[in-house]
Design a protein around this motif. Sequence first.
Motif, PDB file in Angstrom:
ATOM      1  N   GLN A 104      -4.005  -3.699  -0.139  1.00 26.11           N
ATOM      2  CA  GLN A 104      -3.555  -2.332  -0.418  1.00 26.11           C
ATOM      3  C   GLN A 104      -4.735  -1.413  -0.732  1.00 26.11           C
ATOM      4  O   GLN A 104      -4.789  -0.277  -0.248  1.00 26.11           O
ATOM      5  CB  GLN A 104      -2.553  -2.349  -1.562  1.00 26.11           C
ATOM      6  N   GLY A 146      -3.038   2.292   9.255  1.00 27.68           N
ATOM      7  CA  GLY A 146      -2.381   3.572   9.478  1.00 27.68           C
ATOM      8  C   GLY A 146      -3.032   4.380  10.574  1.00 27.68           C
ATOM      9  O   GLY A 146      -4.156   4.095  10.985  1.00 27.68           O
ATOM     10  N   SER A 148      -1.012  -0.792   4.849  1.00 28.13           N
ATOM     11  CA  SER A 148       0.384  -0.866   4.425  1.00 28.13           C
ATOM     12  C   SER A 148       0.782  -2.331   4.491  1.00 28.13           C
ATOM     13  O   SER A 148       0.679  -2.952   5.551  1.00 28.13           O
ATOM     14  CB  SER A 148       1.259  -0.025   5.348  1.00 28.13           C
ATOM     15  N   GLU A 161       3.074  -5.878   3.842  1.00 26.81           N
ATOM     16  CA  GLU A 161       4.353  -6.583   3.699  1.00 26.81           C
ATOM     17  C   GLU A 161       4.048  -8.065   3.533  1.00 26.81           C
ATOM     18  O   GLU A 161       3.183  -8.613   4.227  1.00 26.81           O
ATOM     19  CB  GLU A 161       5.212  -6.359   4.944  1.00 26.81           C
TER      20      GLU A 161
END
Length: 223
Positions: free
Chosen positions: A193, A223, A198, A200
């Motif tokens: 992070q 991103g 991003s 998961e």
Amino acid sequence: MIPWEHLDTAPIPGSDETLRLKRRGREYSIMLGTNELMNSRLSGSEEALARLPIEKLGAKTPHILIGGLGMGFTLRAALAVLPPDAKVTVAELVPAVVAWARGPMAEVFAGCLDDPRVSVHEGDVGALIREDAGCYNAILLDVDNGPEGLSRPGNDGLYDPRGLQFAKAALRAGGVLAVWSAAPDAGFARRLQRAGFSVEEAKVKAHRGKSGTRHVIWLAVKG
């Protein structure tokens, strides 16, 4: 019970450790000391390492980098869902692992190294990541035992803040860094992070069955 048969021993470059290939009937195991790094009966999480990030990609002609050949489960799963014009580069540090794939474990690999989409680099995946800025749509890392390595201290450089920045630079916009781990690691998730991904975290079954050990795959999107 059929006893285990020792087939070969291979040094790990940059380490004092060795890998051992064993066979019991049609089952294969790659060992590091007393630790089993992989087993031909457990392929679920390695297959998920390919399937989950590729599902996130919108690229029509993706270029995938796989760090760690292992027993070829991630490579075969990727080839099963990638289009005919995709490119897959596999980086394997231990040359003997590639030789095992074409020799005693040829049945397990089922000819996947001969797929025209595949090229094999016998060397450090970290070097490719550092050299190839903006080259890959996805980087799939199954190196060592995850962010907390067992076999080679140099592997830590893939997962520290500087290594994650190199991985981010090697990805195209919207690219995915997928990392396999034997166990959760909250500190690594935070590093992803902080690197600007991003993130998961997916917990996936080591075996294709309904129960048993679960491993972790981080899906980090640029991103």
